[in-house]
Design an enzyme around this catalytic site. Structure first.
Site, mmCIF file in Angstrom:
data_model
loop_
_atom_site.group_PDB
_atom_site.id
_atom_site.type_symbol
_atom_site.label_atom_id
_atom_site.label_comp_id
_atom_site.label_asym_id
_atom_site.label_seq_id
_atom_site.Cartn_x
_atom_site.Cartn_y
_atom_site.Cartn_z
ATOM 1 N N PRO A 2 0.805 -1.217 0.000
ATOM 2 C CA PRO A 2 0.000 0.000 0.000
ATOM 3 C C PRO A 2 0.846 1.279 0.000
ATOM 4 C CG PRO A 2 -0.184 -1.170 2.099
ATOM 5 C CD PRO A 2 0.679 -1.997 1.217
ATOM 6 N N GLU A 3 0.791 1.976 -1.114
ATOM 7 C CA GLU A 3 1.363 3.314 -1.210
ATOM 8 C C GLU A 3 0.172 4.252 -1.455
ATOM 9 O OE1 GLU A 3 4.842 3.453 -3.777
ATOM 10 O OE2 GLU A 3 5.172 1.317 -3.487
ATOM 11 N N LYS A 61 0.632 7.888 3.299
ATOM 12 C CA LYS A 61 0.158 6.515 3.489
ATOM 13 C C LYS A 61 -0.641 6.358 4.771
ATOM 14 C CE LYS A 61 4.489 5.227 1.315
ATOM 15 N NZ LYS A 61 5.844 4.698 1.578
ATOM 16 N N ARG A 279 16.393 -3.069 0.018
ATOM 17 C CA ARG A 279 15.277 -3.545 -0.798
ATOM 18 C C ARG A 279 15.713 -3.563 -2.248
ATOM 19 N NH1 ARG A 279 11.597 0.271 2.078
ATOM 20 N NH2 ARG A 279 13.143 -0.376 3.577
#
Length: 297
Positions: A2-3, A61, A279
């Site tokens: 979720p962004e 967010k 990441r």
DNA sequence: TATTTAACCTGGACGC
DNA sequence: TGCGTCCAGGTTAAAT
């Protein structure tokens, strides 16, 4: 994950399904999901019961549900962050419990209940006080997120300030895109997508970018966020869904994220993946030239 | 002060 | 089949 587009899709669902309703009961089945509510799960549940949810708001967010003020002393809200795998679902009371259901909120009207479901438990909920926004006191924001910058789709977002602050940074531009105190709502997926669209390598340092490059990058950020929002967000797996449990379909429109080894849709060069900030970063080595003297980002 | 790193967390994918 | 390892990444406290 979720962004901004995913969180905004959820906010829209909450505004439709939850705003205007009065909480009857709150049950916390996993205390970690309310760990940021320092008074504890019982206090969270007791204080929320009986209050009316007025609306559904968002910054970056973060989501929050402003609560009707029972005694006029101060304004409170429920703050929620989905983390990596959090879901806010609006479900019929008789539907079976989700495997990772952590908070259940039922309403006085006996209708659909609000459930916080979270596999990885990076997300959570808390009660917080609404305070005037530092840059615009007429606007109220939860105290705990007052330091979060506005997002690029916010009508009050300051483009000139963004340009100055980014070009002052002796740090990688992707790191800046992910810094929620500089610009909010952007995560790993949309950072990579916007950088590809702008033809910038994420390890370029803010100090080295021209004013027009930074302005162009912001335009690409806005475009990709807006397009994804129109598609209901990006769902790689069942971890992101809207309040009705439906997936978004922007994944098929991604140009670099998750496309390692596949041809760049602009020049045909194979997309590469590299480690950055613990990441993955995806980029086209032809369209996005790495900085000449790479430094530790 | 500015910047970077590590820790938090779970389950699916993968190799042996 | 079972076990161990790796990977996904938003936020923030701690380290540099």
């Amino acid at each position: 994950m979720p962004e901004l587009p995913e969180v905004e899709t959820v906010r829209d669902g909450l505004a439709r399904w939850v705003a205007g309703r009065t909480v009857a009961r709150v049950k916390v089945t996993h205390p970690r999901s309310v760990r940021r509510h320092l008074a504890g799960a019982d206090d969270f549940a007791a204080r929320l019961a009986g209050l009316r949810i007025e609306a559904a708001s968002r910054r970056g967010k973060y989501l929050w549900l402003p609560l009707a003020d029972p005694d006029g002393s101060r304004r409170e809200c429920v703050v929620a962050h989905l983390g990596m795998s959090g879901q806010l679902l609006v479900q019929p009371p008789d539907s079976s419990d989700e495997k990772h259901l952590h908070v259940r909120i039922t309403f006085a009207d006996g209708g659909r209940e609000l459930r916080f479901v979270d596999q990885r438990t990076f997300g959570g909920m808390m009660l917080d006080e609404l305070v005037p926004a530092p840059d615009r006191p007429i606007e109220l924001v939860p105290r705990s997120i007052a330091h979060i910058a506005r997002d690029p789709l916010d009508p009050v977002f300051d483009d000139a300030l963004w340009n100055v602050r980014l070009r002052r940074r002796d740090s990688a531009v992707k790191r800046a895109l992910l810094d929620q105190s500089l610009v909010s709502g952007i995560g790993n997926i949309y950072a990579d997508e916007a950088l590809w669209r702008a033809g910038l390598h994420g390890e370029r340092r803010g100090l080295t970018l021209t004013r027009s490059a930074v302005t162009g990058l912001l335009a690409e950020v806005r475009d990709v966020l807006t397009e994804s929002l129109g598609a209901g967000g990006t769902s790689f797996d069942a971890l992101y869904v809207n309040v009705n449990g439906q997936s978004g379909y922007f994944e098929r429109s991604l140009n670099v994220y998750g496309r390692e080894g596949k041809p760049c849709r602009r020049c045909g060069t194979a997309i590469r993946r590299s480690a950055f900030m613990n990441r993955s970063s995806y980029f086209c080595p032809s369209c996005q030239r790495p900085p000449r003297v790479p430094r530790n980002p």
